[in-house]
Design a protein around this motif. Structure first.
Motif, PDB file in Angstrom:
ATOM      1  N   GLU A   1      -2.063   5.281  -3.636  1.00  0.00           N
ATOM      2  CA  GLU A   1      -1.728   5.294  -5.050  1.00  0.00           C
ATOM      3  C   GLU A   1      -2.193   4.010  -5.727  1.00  0.00           C
ATOM      4  N   LYS A   2      -2.726   4.151  -6.913  1.00  0.00           N
ATOM      5  CA  LYS A   2      -3.267   3.000  -7.633  1.00  0.00           C
ATOM      6  C   LYS A   2      -2.179   2.307  -8.432  1.00  0.00           C
TER       7      LYS A   2
ATOM      8  N   GLN B   1       0.859  -1.181   0.000  1.00  0.00           N
ATOM      9  CA  GLN B   1       0.000   0.000   0.000  1.00  0.00           C
ATOM     10  C   GLN B   1       0.897   1.234   0.000  1.00  0.00           C
TER      11      GLN B   1
ATOM     12  N   TRP C   1       1.064   4.905   0.212  1.00  0.00           N
ATOM     13  CA  TRP C   1       0.274   6.072   0.584  1.00  0.00           C
ATOM     14  C   TRP C   1       1.074   7.341   0.296  1.00  0.00           C
TER      15      TRP C   1
ATOM     16  N   ILE D   1      -3.278   9.714   0.315  1.00  0.00           N
ATOM     17  CA  ILE D   1      -4.078   9.029  -0.698  1.00  0.00           C
ATOM     18  C   ILE D   1      -3.369   7.755  -1.120  1.00  0.00           C
TER      19      ILE D   1
ATOM     20  N   ASP E   1     -13.383   6.738   1.492  1.00  0.00           N
ATOM     21  CA  ASP E   1     -13.323   6.684   0.030  1.00  0.00           C
ATOM     22  C   ASP E   1     -14.073   7.873  -0.552  1.00  0.00           C
ATOM     23  N   TYR E   2     -13.477   8.446  -1.601  1.00  0.00           N
ATOM     24  CA  TYR E   2     -14.114   9.585  -2.273  1.00  0.00           C
ATOM     25  C   TYR E   2     -13.732   9.583  -3.748  1.00  0.00           C
ATOM     26  N   ASN E   3     -14.746   9.625  -4.604  1.00  0.00           N
ATOM     27  CA  ASN E   3     -14.545   9.765  -6.053  1.00  0.00           C
ATOM     28  C   ASN E   3     -13.594   8.699  -6.614  1.00  0.00           C
ATOM     29  N   GLY E   4     -13.745   7.482  -6.116  1.00  0.00           N
ATOM     30  CA  GLY E   4     -12.949   6.372  -6.630  1.00  0.00           C
ATOM     31  C   GLY E   4     -11.579   6.217  -6.021  1.00  0.00           C
ATOM     32  N   ASP E   5     -11.216   7.091  -5.086  1.00  0.00           N
ATOM     33  CA  ASP E   5      -9.920   7.013  -4.432  1.00  0.00           C
ATOM     34  C   ASP E   5     -10.087   6.693  -2.947  1.00  0.00           C
ATOM     35  N   ARG E   6      -9.071   6.091  -2.379  1.00  0.00           N
ATOM     36  CA  ARG E   6      -9.064   5.781  -0.946  1.00  0.00           C
ATOM     37  C   ARG E   6      -8.098   6.718  -0.226  1.00  0.00           C
ATOM     38  N   TYR E   7      -8.583   7.292   0.866  1.00  0.00           N
ATOM     39  CA  TYR E   7      -7.808   8.244   1.642  1.00  0.00           C
ATOM     40  C   TYR E   7      -7.637   7.746   3.067  1.00  0.00           C
TER      41      TYR E   7
END
Length: 306
Positions: A305-306, A3, A5, A303, A280-286
């Motif tokens: 990173e994907k 993960q 971040w 955030i 989670d917001y707008n497809g992202d995980r915070y």
């Protein structure tokens, strides 16, 4: 899978405002609108009592909107479990109500403090809360004689599930009293009366590890995931953020090593990262988190990173 971040910086520092209080500890919250999350935290007043506040963060603008406001709820009467502090720990929506599970604490004599878990309800979007009871909904018991504290509650498969901090002992080390606690699991039909069987969710893993706290659990298509704080042992005397996975929410596999979110070289989180909160917001995980001195320096945002 690691993960990674990416830190977005210190988004809130109570000292930026004209406040006589300090600390912004244990951030948690709920979505008050599509883009705004209402974040709860606790600070300290001149009597060193924990007082709950909230502040709004607008994700569409990526900034705090407005000023922090004190939550309208009274400390407990003298001698009750929350006469010295109220610290919001878990916020859930329950119909038209907002339920706040909180850490109530009072001072000790042989040990510094004693914690319990209280429950309060809001019908005005978290501006004010009424306590469900004058006493706690979870306290020390026959099998847990010391204290319980930070927690996470999910309504899942028609029952309430709680993961919570449970103290297993106090110990005097170098003339100072140290607490030892890990994470346990409980269930409830109504979110008020809890059944617990001394079931350990996250246990000590490292030699000399002594503190595992603030569980944050989500459930997605891959199962249950939990972030938490841990300290002691080989990693660090200061808090770091750990991670575990589970298929049933009861038996967990710790994977602390995959969390790539360590301290910075300098600045507000150069010694400690702790007290995570996942959203989670707008497809992202915070991930919200506190830094040095358990939140005295505010809380930041990262955030995934994907």
């Amino acid at each position: 899978m690691t993960q990674n971040w990416k830190k977005l910086g210190l988004i809130f520092n109570l000292q930026d405002y004209e406040e006589k209080y300090r600390y912004s500890t244990l951030p948690s919250g709920f979505w008050s609108s599509e883009h705004i999350i209402r974040l709860f935290f606790s600070t300290r007043n001149e009597k060193n009592q924990s007082i709950p506040y909230y502040v709004d963060y607008d994700f569409s603008k990526q900034k705090i909107v407005g000023c922090p406001k004190v939550i309208k709820i009274n400390l407990g009467e003298l001698g009750t479990f929350d006469d010295s502090g109220i610290m919001p720990s878990c916020i859930i929506s329950n119909g038209k109500e907002i339920w706040m599970y909180y850490i109530g604490w009072n001072l000790g004599v042989t040990v510094p403090f004693r914690n319990s878990i209280g429950l309060a309800v809001s019908t005005d979007n978290g501006v004010s809360f009424d306590k469900k009871f004058d006493g706690p909904v979870l306290d020390r018991s026959k099998k847990e004689p010391h204290f319980v504290a930070s927690n996470c509650v999910l309504f899942d498969n028609n029952i309430y599930k709680m993961w919570y901090l449970s103290c297993v002992k106090w110990k005097i080390i170098d003339k100072e009293v140290r607490h030892y606690y890990h994470i346990k699991y409980a269930t409830s039909k109504d979110g008020i009366d809890w059944e617990r069987n001394n079931e350990i969710a996250i246990d000590f893993r490292y030699q000399n590890e002594y503190a595992i706290s603030v569980p944050r659990v989500i459930k997605d298509k891959d199962g249950y995931k939990m972030w938490y704080s841990y300290r002691g042992g080989d990693k660090s005397e200061y808090y770091r953020i750990g991670y575990a996975e589970s298929k049933d929410g009861r038996k967990w596999n710790r994977k602390d090593e995959i969390v790539n979110l360590d301290v910075s070289e300098t600045g507000w989180d150069s010694k400690m990262v702790c007290y995570p909160f996942i959203l989670d917001y707008n497809g992202d995980r915070y991930l919200l988190y506190n830094g040095n001195d358990y939140g005295k320096t505010g809380f930041g945002l990262a955030i995934l990173e994907k």
